[in-house]
Enzyme design. Structure first.
Site, PDB file in Angstrom:
ATOM      1  N   LYS A  23       0.830  -1.213   0.000  1.00  0.00           N
ATOM      2  CA  LYS A  23       0.000   0.000   0.000  1.00  0.00           C
ATOM      3  C   LYS A  23       0.860   1.256   0.000  1.00  0.00           C
ATOM      4  O   LYS A  23       0.677   2.139  -0.834  1.00  0.00           O
ATOM      5  CB  LYS A  23      -0.902  -0.011   1.251  1.00  0.00           C
ATOM      6  CG  LYS A  23      -1.521   1.321   1.575  1.00  0.00           C
ATOM      7  CD  LYS A  23      -2.509   1.222   2.719  1.00  0.00           C
ATOM      8  CE  LYS A  23      -1.992   1.581   4.090  1.00  0.00           C
ATOM      9  NZ  LYS A  23      -1.610   2.982   4.310  1.00  0.00           N
ATOM     10  N   ASN A  24       1.816   1.317   0.933  1.00  0.00           N
ATOM     11  CA  ASN A  24       2.551   2.578   1.097  1.00  0.00           C
ATOM     12  C   ASN A  24       3.633   2.785   0.039  1.00  0.00           C
ATOM     13  O   ASN A  24       4.317   3.806   0.045  1.00  0.00           O
ATOM     14  CB  ASN A  24       3.120   2.685   2.512  1.00  0.00           C
ATOM     15  CG  ASN A  24       2.002   2.948   3.516  1.00  0.00           C
ATOM     16  OD1 ASN A  24       0.886   3.304   3.129  1.00  0.00           O
ATOM     17  ND2 ASN A  24       2.286   2.763   4.795  1.00  0.00           N
ATOM     18  N   CYS A 118      -6.025   8.435   9.080  1.00  0.00           N
ATOM     19  CA  CYS A 118      -6.423   7.636  10.245  1.00  0.00           C
ATOM     20  C   CYS A 118      -6.637   8.522  11.470  1.00  0.00           C
ATOM     21  O   CYS A 118      -6.144   9.637  11.531  1.00  0.00           O
ATOM     22  CB  CYS A 118      -5.286   6.713  10.641  1.00  0.00           C
ATOM     23  SG  CYS A 118      -4.872   5.477   9.474  1.00  0.00           S
ATOM     24  N   ARG A 123      -1.273  14.586  13.024  1.00  0.00           N
ATOM     25  CA  ARG A 123      -0.780  14.493  11.665  1.00  0.00           C
ATOM     26  C   ARG A 123      -0.688  15.835  10.942  1.00  0.00           C
ATOM     27  O   ARG A 123      -1.371  16.089   9.959  1.00  0.00           O
ATOM     28  CB  ARG A 123      -1.611  13.479  10.874  1.00  0.00           C
ATOM     29  CG  ARG A 123      -1.821  12.246  11.701  1.00  0.00           C
ATOM     30  CD  ARG A 123      -1.931  10.968  10.998  1.00  0.00           C
ATOM     31  NE  ARG A 123      -0.935  10.586  10.063  1.00  0.00           N
ATOM     32  CZ  ARG A 123      -1.076   9.528   9.287  1.00  0.00           C
ATOM     33  NH1 ARG A 123      -2.154   8.814   9.339  1.00  0.00           N
ATOM     34  NH2 ARG A 123      -0.127   9.179   8.452  1.00  0.00           N
ATOM     35  N   ASP A 306       3.580   0.612  12.293  1.00  0.00           N
ATOM     36  CA  ASP A 306       2.426  -0.083  11.703  1.00  0.00           C
ATOM     37  C   ASP A 306       2.316  -1.539  12.175  1.00  0.00           C
ATOM     38  O   ASP A 306       1.291  -2.188  11.969  1.00  0.00           O
ATOM     39  CB  ASP A 306       2.515  -0.061  10.165  1.00  0.00           C
ATOM     40  CG  ASP A 306       2.379   1.352   9.611  1.00  0.00           C
ATOM     41  OD1 ASP A 306       1.897   2.224  10.343  1.00  0.00           O
ATOM     42  OD2 ASP A 306       2.763   1.574   8.449  1.00  0.00           O
ATOM     43  N   ARG A 399      -9.201  -0.709   3.955  1.00  0.00           N
ATOM     44  CA  ARG A 399      -8.324   0.346   3.449  1.00  0.00           C
ATOM     45  C   ARG A 399      -6.943  -0.199   3.107  1.00  0.00           C
ATOM     46  O   ARG A 399      -6.258   0.347   2.244  1.00  0.00           O
ATOM     47  CB  ARG A 399      -8.134   1.446   4.506  1.00  0.00           C
ATOM     48  CG  ARG A 399      -9.288   2.406   4.641  1.00  0.00           C
ATOM     49  CD  ARG A 399      -8.955   3.471   5.653  1.00  0.00           C
ATOM     50  NE  ARG A 399      -7.647   4.047   5.374  1.00  0.00           N
ATOM     51  CZ  ARG A 399      -6.843   4.618   6.264  1.00  0.00           C
ATOM     52  NH1 ARG A 399      -7.230   4.700   7.518  1.00  0.00           N
ATOM     53  NH2 ARG A 399      -5.675   5.106   5.928  1.00  0.00           N
TER      54      ARG A 399
HETATM   55  N1  EPU Z   1       4.874  14.929  11.095  1.00  0.00           N
HETATM   56  C1  EPU Z   1       4.894  16.258  11.400  1.00  0.00           C
HETATM   57  N2  EPU Z   1       4.768  17.156  10.378  1.00  0.00           N
HETATM   58  C2  EPU Z   1       4.636  16.780   9.077  1.00  0.00           C
HETATM   59  C3  EPU Z   1       4.632  15.405   8.777  1.00  0.00           C
HETATM   60  C4  EPU Z   1       4.762  14.495   9.817  1.00  0.00           C
HETATM   61  O1  EPU Z   1       4.998  16.636  12.552  1.00  0.00           O
HETATM   62  O2  EPU Z   1       4.528  17.649   8.212  1.00  0.00           O
HETATM   63  C5  EPU Z   1       4.991  13.955  12.194  1.00  0.00           C
HETATM   64  C6  EPU Z   1       3.791  13.004  12.269  1.00  0.00           C
HETATM   65  O3  EPU Z   1       2.720  13.585  12.951  1.00  0.00           O
HETATM   66  C7  EPU Z   1       4.394  11.814  12.997  1.00  0.00           C
HETATM   67  C8  EPU Z   1       5.850  11.824  12.515  1.00  0.00           C
HETATM   68  O4  EPU Z   1       6.067  13.094  11.925  1.00  0.00           O
HETATM   69  O5  EPU Z   1       4.356  12.020  14.371  1.00  0.00           O
HETATM   70  C9  EPU Z   1       6.217  10.783  11.517  1.00  0.00           C
HETATM   71  O6  EPU Z   1       5.206  10.629  10.566  1.00  0.00           O
HETATM   72  P1  EPU Z   1       5.492  10.411   9.040  1.00  0.00           P
HETATM   73  O7  EPU Z   1       5.307  11.717   8.350  1.00  0.00           O
HETATM   74  O8  EPU Z   1       6.735   9.650   8.818  1.00  0.00           O
HETATM   75  O9  EPU Z   1       4.292   9.483   8.692  1.00  0.00           O
HETATM   76  P2  EPU Z   1       3.528   9.544   7.374  1.00  0.00           P
HETATM   77  O10 EPU Z   1       4.472   9.837   6.285  1.00  0.00           O
HETATM   78  O11 EPU Z   1       2.313  10.367   7.535  1.00  0.00           O
HETATM   79  C10 EPU Z   1       3.856   7.040   6.681  1.00  0.00           C
HETATM   80  C11 EPU Z   1       2.930   5.902   6.403  1.00  0.00           C
HETATM   81  C12 EPU Z   1       2.306   5.454   7.713  1.00  0.00           C
HETATM   82  C13 EPU Z   1       3.422   4.994   8.633  1.00  0.00           C
HETATM   83  C14 EPU Z   1       4.405   6.148   8.843  1.00  0.00           C
HETATM   84  C15 EPU Z   1       5.599   5.787   9.673  1.00  0.00           C
HETATM   85  C16 EPU Z   1       2.107   6.303   4.199  1.00  0.00           C
HETATM   86  C17 EPU Z   1       0.965   6.673   3.342  1.00  0.00           C
HETATM   87  N3  EPU Z   1       1.890   6.332   5.493  1.00  0.00           N
HETATM   88  O12 EPU Z   1       3.037   8.047   7.264  1.00  0.00           O
HETATM   89  O13 EPU Z   1       1.439   4.389   7.436  1.00  0.00           O
HETATM   90  O14 EPU Z   1       2.883   4.613   9.862  1.00  0.00           O
HETATM   91  O15 EPU Z   1       4.881   6.623   7.567  1.00  0.00           O
HETATM   92  O16 EPU Z   1       6.280   4.743   9.095  1.00  0.00           O
HETATM   93  O17 EPU Z   1       3.166   5.963   3.703  1.00  0.00           O
HETATM   94  C18 EPU Z   1      -0.434   3.046   7.700  1.00  0.00           C
HETATM   95  O18 EPU Z   1      -0.116   2.498   6.643  1.00  0.00           O
HETATM   96  O19 EPU Z   1      -1.306   2.605   8.477  1.00  0.00           O
HETATM   97  C19 EPU Z   1       0.248   4.277   8.077  1.00  0.00           C
HETATM   98  C20 EPU Z   1      -0.230   5.132   8.975  1.00  0.00           C
END
Ligand code: EPU
Length: 420
Positions: A23-24, A118, A123, A306, A399
């Site tokens: 997915k990701n 989610c 976020r 995850d 999802r």
């Molecule tokens: N964060 C910020 N500001 C930003 C972006 C992120 O503060 O602008 C914070 C987030 O709130 C979090 C931390 O940084 O506390 C890390 O989050 P990250 O941005 O790495 O997560 P993401 O990119 O939103 C992806 C995956 C997630 C997975 C995380 C961590 C996708 C679509 N989503 O999320 O997957 O848990 O990396 O590996 O690639 C899932 O598949 O269920 C899922 C949530």
């Protein structure tokens, strides 16, 4: 129509289960197709809610997307009809924010309302915005959303104050067509990023360092057509391995990349799970008793957030006290309340830490799944519990996991999907 799973727990499981495309990884490749005016073919695409919604969002923008074969799509973004994202869909799917990267790179502007996703924490999107501004975007923020515009992106050095997977991907996509060189420091290192970069390079991009914290992108004039084969979903593979261990079953998980889950294997060794790894398979053997341990979630190559909820279910079956620290998302431990209602003994110390006292016998009950990863974990709990469970709002599980009930039924699970 709302759907539910009806589960009779405690059935012995055995057999082979195949892992679908990640997915990701695939969600980002669909978005990256906006960088090219040529056709891309994407195969091994899982049929899951997040992918279907993203396709709908891209189609609404004018991207041409057609099914190709059993699990593939043809996609072509020659022109774009709308620079404003559909707000209903943006709210449902968090990856829509990544679109800002390729849209600014190729079309110079984008408007969107704040993204959803989610229920696992606040976020924010500050890292995306700061990075895009560093590459030459102008930002207007209103109460409803964001308007970004540029007269041409230019390479720059951007240091992430905190590691973010999707912000790293967004900035890579923005920099690919920018003028000059971009250096991203403290970048995320997930295998899905490496896979995206390898594919972009095959289409003409010049990116070095993916899989390390420093990524260098030399802007190019054009991204060509290509064929992407989605890598196996490491989170799905890990989840199935945990299901096998928790249910004391012999299950072979095939079509996967065990090397993407090295920390899970070291945890398995320490708690006493018996397993064998091949090049593209994992074989889990049943064991009667497991040991507790302390776990901390971390960006790759650390233990993935995850997999934290499924591992917690497994640790309810291990003897002793396990401390779990969730460092990535602050809202990702609340599902433990539901596990306690099923018979687990989990104490929440604060929103980032829980203590699990095991082993506990779990009992079936009515479950409302709060998010995708908690949803699949409560499904595992229901499968090993004594008695009947009902899992509501299965769209959270859909999802990220393709027709999960059909696949685990083949292992011997007693599970039925019913509509209200
Ligand atoms: N964060 C910020 N500001 C930003 C972006 C992120 O503060 O602008 C914070 C987030 O709130 C979090 C931390 O940084 O506390 C890390 O989050 P990250 O941005 O790495 O997560 P993401 O990119 O939103 C992806 C995956 C997630 C997975 C995380 C961590 C996708 C679509 N989503 O999320 O997957 O848990 O990396 O590996 O690639 C899932 O598949 O269920 C899922 C949530």
């Amino acid at each position: 129509m709302a759907e539910k799973f009806l589960i009779e727990g405690g059935k012995p499981l055995k057999g082979i289960i195949e892992v679908k495309g990640a997915k990701n990884a695939v969600l980002k490749v669909f978005i990256a197709s906006l960088l090219s005016d040529e056709e891309w073919v994407i195969s091994n695409v899982p049929e899951i809610g997040d992918v279907l919604r993203e396709i709908e969002l891209l189609k609404k923008m004018g991207v041409k997307i057609e099914k190709k074969g059993k699990d593939g799509y043809k996609i072509k973004a020659r022109e774009i009809k709308k620079l404003e994202l559909d707000s209903d869909l943006t709210h449902k799917i968090r990856t829509s924010i990544i679109l800002a990267g390729p849209m600014l790179a190729r079309f110079g502007e984008i408007k969107f309302t704040y993204p959803g996703g989610c229920l696992i924490g606040k976020r924010p999107i500050d890292l995306f915005l700061e990075g895009l501004i560093a590459l030459g975007a102008n930002l207007k923020e209103t109460k409803e959303g964001v308007y970004l515009k540029t007269n041409g992106l230019r390479g720059n050095v951007f240091v992430f104050p905190q590691v973010s997977v999707t912000a790293t991907e967004c900035l890579i996509m923005a920099a690919v067509l920018a003028k000059g060189k971009t250096i991203l420091k403290n970048a995320a290192m997930e295998p899905e990023i490496v896979s995206l970069v390898e594919f972009l390079n095959a289409c003409g991009a010049k990116i070095k360092g993916a899989g390390t914290p420093i990524i260098e992108i030399e802007g190019v004039k054009k991204i060509e057509g290509g064929h992407y084969i989605t890598i196996p979903d490491r989170i799905e593979a890990g989840t199935f391995a945990i299901l096998a261990a928790a249910s004391q079953s012999e299950i072979k998980i095939v079509n996967c990349e065990p090397k993407h889950l090295e920390v899970l294997w070291s945890i398995f060794k320490r708690i006493g799970v018996k397993f064998k790894l091949g090049q593209d398979y994992i074989l889990i053997k049943p064991v009667k008793s497991l040991k507790s341990l302390n776990v901390v979630t971390h960006e790759y190559p650390g233990f993935p957030t995850d997999l934290q909820p499924p591992l917690t279910v497994l640790l309810t079956q291990a003897k002793g006290l396990s401390l779990i620290r969730e460092t990535v998302f602050e809202g990702r431990l609340f599902y433990t309340d539901i596990l306690n209602q099923m018979g687990a003994n989990i104490i929440m110390c604060d929103p980032h830490r829980i203590v699990v006292q095991g082993p506990s016998r779990l009992y079936g009950r009515k479950i409302f799944s709060p998010d995708i990863r908690a949803g699949i974990s409560l499904l595992i709990a229901a499968l090993i519990a004594q008695g009947k469970s009902v899992i509501e709002n299965v769209e959270q599980i859909d999802r990220g996991y393709e027709r999960i009930e059909e696949r685990i039924k083949k292992l011997g699970a007693d599970i039925k999907r019913v509509s209200d």
